[in-house]
Design a protein around this motif. Structure first.
Motif, mmCIF file in Angstrom:
data_model
loop_
_atom_site.group_PDB
_atom_site.id
_atom_site.type_symbol
_atom_site.label_atom_id
_atom_site.label_comp_id
_atom_site.label_asym_id
_atom_site.label_seq_id
_atom_site.Cartn_x
_atom_site.Cartn_y
_atom_site.Cartn_z
ATOM 1 N N VAL A 249 17.725 46.481 15.609
ATOM 2 C CA VAL A 249 16.641 47.412 15.266
ATOM 3 C C VAL A 249 16.351 48.350 16.437
ATOM 4 N N LEU A 250 16.314 47.810 17.654
ATOM 5 C CA LEU A 250 16.057 48.634 18.836
ATOM 6 C C LEU A 250 17.159 49.677 19.028
ATOM 7 N N THR A 251 18.399 49.262 18.855
ATOM 8 C CA THR A 251 19.536 50.193 19.004
ATOM 9 C C THR A 251 19.443 51.320 17.987
ATOM 10 N N ALA A 252 19.118 50.975 16.743
ATOM 11 C CA ALA A 252 18.994 51.997 15.695
ATOM 12 C C ALA A 252 17.883 52.983 16.032
ATOM 13 N N LEU A 253 16.749 52.490 16.547
ATOM 14 C CA LEU A 253 15.640 53.368 16.901
ATOM 15 C C LEU A 253 16.013 54.302 18.054
ATOM 16 N N ILE A 254 16.714 53.762 19.060
ATOM 17 C CA ILE A 254 17.151 54.612 20.186
ATOM 18 C C ILE A 254 18.125 55.671 19.689
ATOM 19 N N LEU B 150 23.167 54.776 9.303
ATOM 20 C CA LEU B 150 23.448 53.935 8.139
ATOM 21 C C LEU B 150 24.957 53.774 7.933
ATOM 22 N N ALA B 151 25.708 54.866 8.112
ATOM 23 C CA ALA B 151 27.168 54.790 7.963
ATOM 24 C C ALA B 151 27.766 53.854 9.016
ATOM 25 N N SER B 152 27.248 53.916 10.243
ATOM 26 C CA SER B 152 27.731 53.031 11.305
ATOM 27 C C SER B 152 27.423 51.575 10.972
ATOM 28 N N THR B 153 26.266 51.341 10.379
ATOM 29 C CA THR B 153 25.895 49.980 9.972
ATOM 30 C C THR B 153 26.855 49.464 8.907
ATOM 31 N N LEU B 154 27.166 50.307 7.928
ATOM 32 C CA LEU B 154 28.094 49.900 6.868
ATOM 33 C C LEU B 154 29.491 49.660 7.442
ATOM 34 N N GLN B 155 29.897 50.504 8.391
ATOM 35 C CA GLN B 155 31.189 50.298 9.057
ATOM 36 C C GLN B 155 31.195 48.949 9.767
ATOM 37 N N GLY B 156 30.091 48.616 10.410
ATOM 38 C CA GLY B 156 29.985 47.327 11.084
ATOM 39 C C GLY B 156 30.080 46.162 10.123
ATOM 40 N N PRO C 253 27.228 45.829 13.480
ATOM 41 C CA PRO C 253 26.630 47.141 13.204
ATOM 42 C C PRO C 253 25.925 47.741 14.421
ATOM 43 N N MET C 254 25.283 46.895 15.236
ATOM 44 C CA MET C 254 24.667 47.393 16.473
ATOM 45 C C MET C 254 25.718 48.037 17.370
ATOM 46 N N VAL C 255 26.865 47.375 17.478
ATOM 47 C CA VAL C 255 27.970 47.892 18.293
ATOM 48 C C VAL C 255 28.437 49.243 17.771
ATOM 49 N N ARG C 256 28.573 49.368 16.458
ATOM 50 C CA ARG C 256 29.085 50.622 15.886
ATOM 51 C C ARG C 256 28.098 51.771 16.078
ATOM 52 N N ILE C 257 26.789 51.489 16.056
ATOM 53 C CA ILE C 257 25.815 52.544 16.322
ATOM 54 C C ILE C 257 25.991 53.061 17.751
ATOM 55 N N LEU C 258 26.145 52.152 18.701
ATOM 56 C CA LEU C 258 26.367 52.558 20.089
ATOM 57 C C LEU C 258 27.608 53.438 20.211
ATOM 58 N N ILE C 259 28.706 52.977 19.619
ATOM 59 C CA ILE C 259 29.981 53.691 19.761
ATOM 60 C C ILE C 259 29.952 55.043 19.060
ATOM 61 N N ASN C 260 29.306 55.110 17.887
ATOM 62 C CA ASN C 260 29.298 56.344 17.100
ATOM 63 C C ASN C 260 28.182 57.303 17.494
ATOM 64 N N SER C 261 27.431 56.966 18.535
ATOM 65 C CA SER C 261 26.290 57.793 18.935
ATOM 66 C C SER C 261 26.704 59.101 19.602
ATOM 67 N N GLY C 262 28.009 59.286 19.851
ATOM 68 C CA GLY C 262 28.471 60.523 20.479
ATOM 69 C C GLY C 262 28.349 61.741 19.589
#
Length: 569
Positions: A37-42, A55-61, A418-427
């Motif tokens: 949740v914290l990662t998504a908010l950041i 949301l797409a990154s979460t589904l990918q995860g 999914p947390m990992v994918r949000i970090l990676i896809n944040s570019g």
């Protein structure tokens, strides 16, 4: 918000995960939902990612989670199948002929056999295969997970038939620009790439000599009845001999053959040397070592998966070679599926996926059930059913037990990956910021200046800690590492090699790898305890690799064709 503050903010989810898991010893099933949740908010508020991309990154995860759960299921199913067939009982008896000493068993089963499985398969499979096998041999579940995680170090850069190098490094660098620059100085991409992976092999070999001894010492100090370092150090001659038996052929293969086979060749040569030596008592201490009786083990060491080793009632005991046959078949099938293009294509043709999830370019997920190690493991289970002449009810019991084990791991991983994918896809964001992992790496580089090479492996490990993958860390950070080397006027090839070595070491503390390994022995909820133990060998690896880097750059003056050439961006 300044770039420095943003970089610090990017670290917050990882710091929170570490504090909750290691500091407060929270189970991952409570810690990781909060971190997600914290990662998504950041991502939404600070990185200006769109809700659609989060949301797409979460589904990918979630798609990647399914792939990892499939691997876990296959590993547990094979072990449970062998339990019901009587194979595990025979395997344990067989070790009495090699050595009853648990320290020797660690070297053969966890280190050498685990290194081979890593070389053939990757994907965290060594811990998933070795940990439950060690439990079956009489190791406490927590010990088995810690040792299984420590295998994910030296062999990882050349795991999955070289994927972290061939896909991670080659895909993470700007080959077109580098190739043009290399051509202007009379060199080529092939020469430069060979410099990278040969240096990866040499650095790993230097670090890997002591890994078998470190594994044994951690076992005797934290899990022995006497809590003794000295009982581990008593194995130093044989453990170092085992380390050399692996790393010498490993390094030779990395320098002269390429990135596909060093881990497998090192393990096979090592097994051929170490097993006969152990049988002969070569360099072994006079006294054998074992754990205290299971009745004296702390509750936190115990997993929820029972692995009774008595022969199955009414069944003729299986011979030791026949009991090991499924693991031999697993190794053969894994290698064939990765080496033969037509077989590989056939297995990968069965694929389920979602390209550009929710219309987000570059956010895709696929599940290849036959090609993934989980599919190979299930194929081996089917062969074992006939090979060991099992009854349908016995296989049914193995499937039922294995399915129940997945539930806990699934809950944790649906938040972690999914947390990992949000970090990676944040570019990709509305503020034109680099991704969060690259922002963290930039903060480290800007803070330490010319001594950055010492910290380069730690940056690679950070990427692997986030992603749970050497390959993904290399994809994210190889170009950053190369650019930093160019700015410092030192060898980009050596810096990228340090990145790959550090990313391999980072697998020992990758959260979802710990969760996956813990699930195979029913140890979910104690991930922080495992991380406390695996941090020690990780620090050893990063400090030694970083020191080798400093010596290579500033004492030996190691160079490459592009030193002094304009930075590729």
């Amino acid at each position: 918000m300044s770039q420095t503050l943003l970089s610090i903010l990017a670290f917050v989810p990882l710091v929170l995960a570490g504090v909750l898991l290691i500091g407060f010893r929270w189970p991952a099933k409570y810690a990781m939902p909060l971190v997600f949740v914290l990662t998504a908010l950041i991502g939404l508020l600070a990185w200006d990612m769109t809700f659609n991309r989060v949301l797409a990154s979460t589904l990918q995860g979630l798609i990647l989670t399914a792939a990892i759960l499939w691997i876990i299921f296959g590993a547990i199913l094979l072990l449970n199948t062998l339990k019901h067939s009587g194979g595990i009982a025979s395997i344990r008896r067989g070790f009495a002929n090699v050595s009853p000493d648990k320290r020797v068993q660690v070297l053969i089963v966890a280190w050498l056999f685990g290194c081979f499985i890593e070389g053939a398969s990757g994907f965290g499979t060594p811990a998933a295969v070795a940990a439950p096998l060690l439990v079956a041999l009489g190791f406490p579940a927590l010990t088995a997970v810690v040792l299984g995680m420590m295998v994910q170090s030296t062999p990882v850069s050349f795991g999955a038939v070289g994927t972290p190098i061939l896909v991670g490094v080659a895909g993470g660098l700007d080959q077109a620009t580098l190739g043009g620059q290399l051509a202007t100085v009379g060199s080529s991409w092939e020469v430069f790439f060979h410099l990278i992976f040969s240096r990866v092999a040499i650095i790993h070999a230097l670090c890997g000599i002591l890994m078998p001894l470190i594994m044994i010492c951690i076992m005797t100090r934290f899990f022995g009845r006497n809590r003794s370092w000295s009982e581990g150090l008593a194995m130093a001659p044989f453990a170092i001999f085992t380390g050399l038996a692996f790393v010498i052929p490993y390094a030779a293969a990395g320098v002269f053959l390429g990135p596909e086979f060093p881990s497998m060749i090192g393990a096979l040569v090592g097994l051929a040397i170490v097993v006969p030596a152990a049988k002969a008592g070569f360099l072994l201490p006079k006294s054998s070592w074992d754990f205290a009786p299971a009745s004296e083990w702390p509750v936190e060491w115990m997993g929820k998966i029972e692995m009774k080793i008595d022969d199955v009632a009414g069944r003729t005991p299986i011979s030791v070679p026949m009991a090991w046959a499924p693991y031999l078949l697993l190794a053969i099938f894994l290698v064939m599926s990765r080496v033969f293009p037509q077989l590989k294509a056939a297995l990968m043709s069965v694929s389920f996926g979602w390209k550009d999830i929710l219309g987000e370019t570059g956010v895709s997920g696929t599940l290849e059930p036959l090609y993934l190690p989980g599919g190979i493991l299930c194929m081996v289970v089917l062969v074992t059913f006939f090979l060991h002449r099992m009854k349908a009810a016995e296989l049914g019991a193995a499937i039922s037990e294995s399915s129940k084990t997945l539930l806990g791991a699934g809950f944790v991983l649906i938040f972690t990956i999914p947390m990992v994918r949000i970090l990676i896809n944040s570019g990709v964001n509305g503020s034109d910021l680099v991704s969060m992992p690259v922002a963290m790496a930039q903060l480290v580089a800007n803070s330490v200046g010319s001594v950055y090479p010492f910290f380069s492996p730690a940056v690679g490990a950070l990427g692997a800690f986030i992603a749970g993958s050497n390959t993904v860390s290399n994809l994210m950070l190889s170009q950053f590492q190369y650019n930093t080397a160019s700015l410092l006027g030192i060898s980009g090839a050596l810096m990228v090699a340090l990145q790959s070595v550090g990313a391999a070491a980072g697998n020992m503390i990758a959260i979802h790898n710990v969760v996956a390994a813990s699930a195979t022995v029913g140890l979910l909820g104690r991930e922080g305890i495992t991380l406390r133990k695996t941090m020690l060998p990780t620090l050893y690896y990063l400090v030694l690799a970083g020191s080798i880097g400093l010596i290579g750059f500033y004492v030996m003056g190691i160079s490459d064709p592009l030193v002094g050439v304009a930075t590729a961006r």
